[in-house]
Design a protein around this motif. Structure first.
Motif, PDB file in Angstrom:
ATOM      1  N   THR A  82      98.051  70.808  47.819  1.00 36.21           N
ATOM      2  CA  THR A  82      97.792  71.972  46.974  1.00 36.21           C
ATOM      3  C   THR A  82      96.293  72.225  46.853  1.00 36.21           C
ATOM      4  O   THR A  82      95.828  73.367  46.974  1.00 36.21           O
ATOM      5  N   THR A  83      95.531  71.157  46.620  1.00 33.60           N
ATOM      6  CA  THR A  83      94.087  71.296  46.441  1.00 33.60           C
ATOM      7  C   THR A  83      93.403  71.779  47.713  1.00 33.60           C
ATOM      8  O   THR A  83      92.584  72.720  47.678  1.00 33.60           O
ATOM      9  N   TYR A  84      93.735  71.165  48.843  1.00 39.10           N
ATOM     10  CA  TYR A  84      93.073  71.551  50.092  1.00 39.10           C
ATOM     11  C   TYR A  84      93.453  72.972  50.487  1.00 39.10           C
ATOM     12  O   TYR A  84      92.593  73.769  50.906  1.00 39.10           O
ATOM     13  N   ALA A  85      94.728  73.324  50.352  1.00 40.92           N
ATOM     14  CA  ALA A  85      95.157  74.680  50.700  1.00 40.92           C
ATOM     15  C   ALA A  85      94.458  75.710  49.823  1.00 40.92           C
ATOM     16  O   ALA A  85      94.017  76.766  50.310  1.00 40.92           O
ATOM     17  N   GLU A  86      94.337  75.421  48.539  1.00 42.27           N
ATOM     18  CA  GLU A  86      93.681  76.355  47.628  1.00 42.27           C
ATOM     19  C   GLU A  86      92.192  76.457  47.944  1.00 42.27           C
ATOM     20  O   GLU A  86      91.606  77.549  47.893  1.00 42.27           O
ATOM     21  N   ASP A  87      91.569  75.331  48.288  1.00 40.15           N
ATOM     22  CA  ASP A  87      90.155  75.357  48.682  1.00 40.15           C
ATOM     23  C   ASP A  87      89.950  76.267  49.891  1.00 40.15           C
ATOM     24  O   ASP A  87      88.980  77.037  49.960  1.00 40.15           O
TER      25      ASP A  87
END
Length: 206
Positions: free
Chosen positions: A96-101
């Motif tokens: 979730t974090t990497y995709a949002e970044d």
């Protein structure tokens, strides 16, 4: 070649300039659930990459590249859940974090070089070390079954060569500052990709 500078010294001894990712200190024994979580989180990141490329006309040269993995991952996630009686998890914090970044990365054309670094490293790492990880997990957790995630519709070396050339052509008109911006983003690509690998080697929270 410019693209080769995005590799580490271990990956490309002559041209590589990227920082080596840190390795876990202690061995970690992943479970089938860990692997399924890794696949779910990986799909989230690949979906972000594909959405960004398809939604930005400046990145049109990277559309329908043959590198796309979301369809294969959806197949494998469903297969694993059915085959081993596992509940499909929600995407974890790492994915979730990497995709949002990634989705927040491109605010203007100035941000494209940094994104290309992520595009290159994430896809090409999967085609190199990722395939070795797949073989390990197949033997350890899947009774030798090969996932679609690690299969492509053409020769892998030809696919890599064609896409490296596309990146070289794309970056040929960049200024020195833009090239530096791309190369300097490399540690962040290892951070993002490494957070997903943590499901398999320890370190990522579920």
């Amino acid at each position: 070649m410019f693209a080769m500078k995005l590799h580490t010294r271990e990956q490309a001894p002559k041209e590589g300039k990227a920082e080596e990712p840190k390795q876990p200190a202690e061995p970690f024994a992943p479970t089938q659930s860990d692997y399924l979580q890794f696949l779910v989180d990986s799909k989230e990141v690949y979906m972000a990459l594909e959405d960004i490329v398809n939604g930005n006309d400046k990145l049109a040269p990277f559309r329908n590249s043959g590198l796309e993995r979301t369809g294969a991952l959806e197949h494998d996630i469903n297969w694993m859940a059915t085959e081993f009686g596992l509940e499909r998890p929600q995407c974890g914090r790492a994915g979730t974090t990497y995709a949002e970044d990634l989705r927040q990365m491109i605010k203007s054309d100035d941000d494209i070089p940094a994104f290309v670094c992520h595009f290159y490293n994430f896809y090409f790492a999967h085609m190199a070390g990722g395939r070795m990880i797949g073989k390990q997990m197949s033997k350890l957790l899947l009774d030798g079954e090969d996932l679609e995630f690690y299969k492509w519709d053409e020769n892998v070396n030809e696919l890599k060569s064609r896409n490296k050339e596309a990146i070289e052509n794309f970056a040929s008109s960049w200024t020195r500052e833009e090239r530096d911006r791309c190369v300097n983003e490399t540690p962040n690509t290892f951070k993002g990709g490494g957070s997903l690998n943590g499901y398999l080697f320890g370190g990522s929270p579920h």
